[in-house]
Design a protein around this motif. Sequence first.
Motif, PDB file in Angstrom:
ATOM      1  N   ASN A 271      99.499   7.518  52.801  1.00 58.34           N
ATOM      2  CA  ASN A 271      99.372   8.829  52.171  1.00 58.34           C
ATOM      3  C   ASN A 271      98.165   8.855  51.231  1.00 58.34           C
ATOM      4  N   SER A 272      98.003   9.972  50.530  1.00 55.63           N
ATOM      5  CA  SER A 272      96.797  10.150  49.721  1.00 55.63           C
ATOM      6  C   SER A 272      96.720   9.134  48.582  1.00 55.63           C
ATOM      7  N   ASP A 273      97.868   8.813  47.950  1.00 56.79           N
ATOM      8  CA  ASP A 273      97.847   7.833  46.874  1.00 56.79           C
ATOM      9  C   ASP A 273      97.505   6.440  47.392  1.00 56.79           C
ATOM     10  N   THR A 274      98.044   6.101  48.555  1.00 50.82           N
ATOM     11  CA  THR A 274      97.736   4.795  49.142  1.00 50.82           C
ATOM     12  C   THR A 274      96.263   4.705  49.495  1.00 50.82           C
ATOM     13  N   ARG A 275      95.713   5.767  50.055  1.00 50.09           N
ATOM     14  CA  ARG A 275      94.285   5.775  50.378  1.00 50.09           C
ATOM     15  C   ARG A 275      93.446   5.601  49.122  1.00 50.09           C
ATOM     16  N   ARG A 276      93.835   6.289  48.067  1.00 50.46           N
ATOM     17  CA  ARG A 276      93.078   6.175  46.805  1.00 50.46           C
ATOM     18  C   ARG A 276      93.102   4.748  46.278  1.00 50.46           C
ATOM     19  N   LEU A 277      94.274   4.120  46.286  1.00 53.18           N
ATOM     20  CA  LEU A 277      94.391   2.760  45.771  1.00 53.18           C
ATOM     21  C   LEU A 277      93.610   1.766  46.630  1.00 53.18           C
ATOM     22  N   ARG A 278      93.686   1.916  47.946  1.00 55.34           N
ATOM     23  CA  ARG A 278      92.982   0.983  48.825  1.00 55.34           C
ATOM     24  C   ARG A 278      91.462   1.130  48.666  1.00 55.34           C
ATOM     25  N   ALA A 279      90.980   2.354  48.558  1.00 61.12           N
ATOM     26  CA  ALA A 279      89.540   2.563  48.364  1.00 61.12           C
ATOM     27  C   ALA A 279      89.089   2.012  47.011  1.00 61.12           C
ATOM     28  N   ALA A 280      89.915   2.211  45.967  1.00 62.20           N
ATOM     29  CA  ALA A 280      89.575   1.678  44.639  1.00 62.20           C
ATOM     30  C   ALA A 280      89.571   0.152  44.654  1.00 62.20           C
ATOM     31  N   ASP A 281      90.502  -0.461  45.361  1.00 63.07           N
ATOM     32  CA  ASP A 281      90.531  -1.926  45.469  1.00 63.07           C
ATOM     33  C   ASP A 281      89.275  -2.449  46.160  1.00 63.07           C
ATOM     34  N   ALA A 282      88.858  -1.773  47.224  1.00 64.75           N
ATOM     35  CA  ALA A 282      87.633  -2.184  47.919  1.00 64.75           C
ATOM     36  C   ALA A 282      86.424  -2.075  46.992  1.00 64.75           C
ATOM     37  N   PHE A 283      86.360  -0.990  46.217  1.00 66.26           N
ATOM     38  CA  PHE A 283      85.264  -0.796  45.260  1.00 66.26           C
ATOM     39  C   PHE A 283      85.239  -1.924  44.235  1.00 66.26           C
ATOM     40  N   ASP A 284      86.400  -2.255  43.648  1.00 65.37           N
ATOM     41  CA  ASP A 284      86.463  -3.308  42.638  1.00 65.37           C
ATOM     42  C   ASP A 284      86.093  -4.671  43.217  1.00 65.37           C
ATOM     43  N   SER A 285      86.508  -4.941  44.448  1.00 63.63           N
ATOM     44  CA  SER A 285      86.189  -6.223  45.069  1.00 63.63           C
ATOM     45  C   SER A 285      84.685  -6.385  45.235  1.00 63.63           C
ATOM     46  N   VAL A 286      84.028  -5.349  45.730  1.00 66.33           N
ATOM     47  CA  VAL A 286      82.576  -5.420  45.920  1.00 66.33           C
ATOM     48  C   VAL A 286      81.866  -5.499  44.573  1.00 66.33           C
ATOM     49  N   ARG A 287      82.343  -4.747  43.597  1.00 67.82           N
ATOM     50  CA  ARG A 287      81.713  -4.764  42.260  1.00 67.82           C
ATOM     51  C   ARG A 287      81.755  -6.171  41.658  1.00 67.82           C
ATOM     52  N   GLU A 288      82.898  -6.838  41.746  1.00 69.56           N
ATOM     53  CA  GLU A 288      83.014  -8.184  41.197  1.00 69.56           C
ATOM     54  C   GLU A 288      82.108  -9.163  41.923  1.00 69.56           C
ATOM     55  N   LEU A 289      81.993  -9.027  43.243  1.00 68.16           N
ATOM     56  CA  LEU A 289      81.118  -9.921  43.997  1.00 68.16           C
ATOM     57  C   LEU A 289      79.649  -9.672  43.667  1.00 68.16           C
ATOM     58  N   PHE A 290      79.282  -8.422  43.472  1.00 75.92           N
ATOM     59  CA  PHE A 290      77.904  -8.106  43.094  1.00 75.92           C
ATOM     60  C   PHE A 290      77.557  -8.761  41.756  1.00 75.92           C
ATOM     61  N   ILE A 291      78.459  -8.623  40.787  1.00 77.21           N
ATOM     62  CA  ILE A 291      78.198  -9.198  39.464  1.00 77.21           C
ATOM     63  C   ILE A 291      78.084 -10.711  39.541  1.00 77.21           C
ATOM     64  N   LYS A 292      78.910 -11.328  40.356  1.00 76.59           N
ATOM     65  CA  LYS A 292      78.980 -12.788  40.405  1.00 76.59           C
ATOM     66  C   LYS A 292      77.872 -13.412  41.239  1.00 76.59           C
ATOM     67  N   TYR A 293      77.528 -12.794  42.365  1.00 75.92           N
ATOM     68  CA  TYR A 293      76.626 -13.448  43.311  1.00 75.92           C
ATOM     69  C   TYR A 293      75.305 -12.722  43.550  1.00 75.92           C
ATOM     70  N   PHE A 294      75.185 -11.469  43.169  1.00 79.23           N
ATOM     71  CA  PHE A 294      74.008 -10.686  43.546  1.00 79.23           C
ATOM     72  C   PHE A 294      73.151 -10.307  42.347  1.00 79.23           C
ATOM     73  N   VAL A 295      73.781  -9.783  41.289  1.00 83.37           N
ATOM     74  CA  VAL A 295      73.020  -9.241  40.160  1.00 83.37           C
ATOM     75  C   VAL A 295      72.193 -10.318  39.482  1.00 83.37           C
ATOM     76  N   SER A 296      72.757 -11.504  39.281  1.00 82.21           N
ATOM     77  CA  SER A 296      72.040 -12.562  38.570  1.00 82.21           C
ATOM     78  C   SER A 296      70.774 -12.999  39.296  1.00 82.21           C
ATOM     79  N   LYS A 297      70.706 -12.784  40.607  1.00 82.53           N
ATOM     80  CA  LYS A 297      69.520 -13.168  41.376  1.00 82.53           C
ATOM     81  C   LYS A 297      68.411 -12.130  41.282  1.00 82.53           C
TER      82      LYS A 297
END
Length: 553
Positions: A210-236
């Motif tokens: 449903n709409s709430d599940t879609r929102r949570l799953r999309a937000a989780d994907a966003f947070d996962s990529v954001r954390e990886l960017f900070i850890k492995y991409f931004v510092s380079k």
Amino acid sequence: MPSVKCAVCDSWGSTADCKSLSSPTYAWFHNHLQAKGKIFNLDELFYCKRCTNTLYTIKKGLITVLTSFTSERSSSDSMDVEQDDDRLTLDNIWSTGSGHKLCVLCRSQFPTLLSPQQLRDLMNDIFSFFDELRSSPRLDFDDSSLTNEDYEAWTGWSEEQFNDMFKEISVYLRSSSNRTSLNALAIFWIKIKTNLSFRQIGSLFNISGNSDTRRLRAADAFDSVRELFIKYFVSKHLGIGHITIDDAKIHNTAYSKEFFGNESTLIWDGTYFFIGKSSSHSVNRSTYGGQKKRHYVKFMSIVHPDDYVSDVIGPFQGTLNDASIAEEILATNNALATWLGSNGHIIVDRGFRDVIETFQDLGYETHMPSFLKKGEKQHSTIDMNNSRMCTKIRWSVEAFHGRLKKWRIFQDKIHNLLIPKLKIKLARTYVEEHLDQEGDYTVELDANTDNILRCPIQSRHSNAVKYKSWIQYSLSGDPIIAWYCTCPGGAVTIGACAHIVSIVWYLSYARHHHFEPSKGRRRIQQAIMERIVVGEDDDMDDKDQEEEDDDWH
């Protein structure tokens, strides 16, 4: 008037009384003539009005012959249907129905022919295709048909740039049942580029639920990529020291070399981003700007003359000016002083005038547009030229801020969902702010009366205001006898103000249940690098006030 020959009755007539048979619509008649061995030119095929009925009688006779032929074919096919294991595809469809009894694919002169089994297989294939469409993403970055324009429209990056970023974090980014790793990266950049809600992005990628599940799953994907960017991409790719001094000199332009020499040159300037209102009172006060009447945080950008971004440092509280932020960076960032050395150039605007001496004490050659001296009405020629040199070079940092604000998420208010959103009662936040660094809650008692306590509670709107709250209590009977607070609503007798409630809530409940401050709010305060600056106006110099406070301990 020219005459033409009728192809049916072989009589001659005027072109006004005849109609052409050269159209592909009359292909059946062309085949009829070829079957009779006649040679003809399409441009010379006509029929007269008298032969109209004859022409269609010929057509009807051809259809009767074809029907008997296809009936024989159908009977032979029905005998072999059990032996044919090939599934029905667009390549082996004999014909499909149409209003003109012609094959809609090849337009062959055969009437409609589909066996019941073929029809069932065809319908099953169609329904399976529809089911696949329902479950597949409406926007899928695993689809090779996406063009470079599609990538730029949705993510702000070209296809090559997008794939380069994916290669750097693909090792750490895993796919899930809701999205692939490539689509997870797309979700992140679509949010940054368009600032669509996570519910809309979830619907765009057709995430199940449903709409709430879609929102949570999309937000989780966003947070996962954001954390990886900070850890492995931004510092380079961002931060002082990710390039060497020699590499920094490559980013000088012809103008900067001419004006300041071929040394490392950095341009400093601050920018801001609007944020949502926090439930933390101290954060609200430190991020509220009286000029814009909104809450925002500031960042300091350090850019090279050719637009190459060296670092973006922040966030800082919105009440600090550029000079105060630069002063704090220089005091805490030793890597900057080590990297730049003593031969570097710093280019700033007039908002950094209070930190110029600090730059110079560290050995940097600082350039800033000139101020008019007292009594002067016009800059001198030298001052004007120096100001123009600074302006000519420092436009690159303004251009960077302009490009940065084109990302929709930075144009709008950054929601606290990206800085964990907190919904806690006022009593909790007042208590959190009243606790000291060791977690102790300060309560003052009257030296002469042991059943009255007082607490100075910091205003959630102003740093310069503290409200004094008194509570008279009893260890027998009603525990709360009376109360009063110096806030505007502190004299209320039906209920109490939030300051009184916070004291009662902590002393009667929170301290007995191992109360701890919110980690989320602590993170926000640390992220903004809040500094507590006590001004001279906050000192209590009034003698009457000192005498009053001597009675409380």
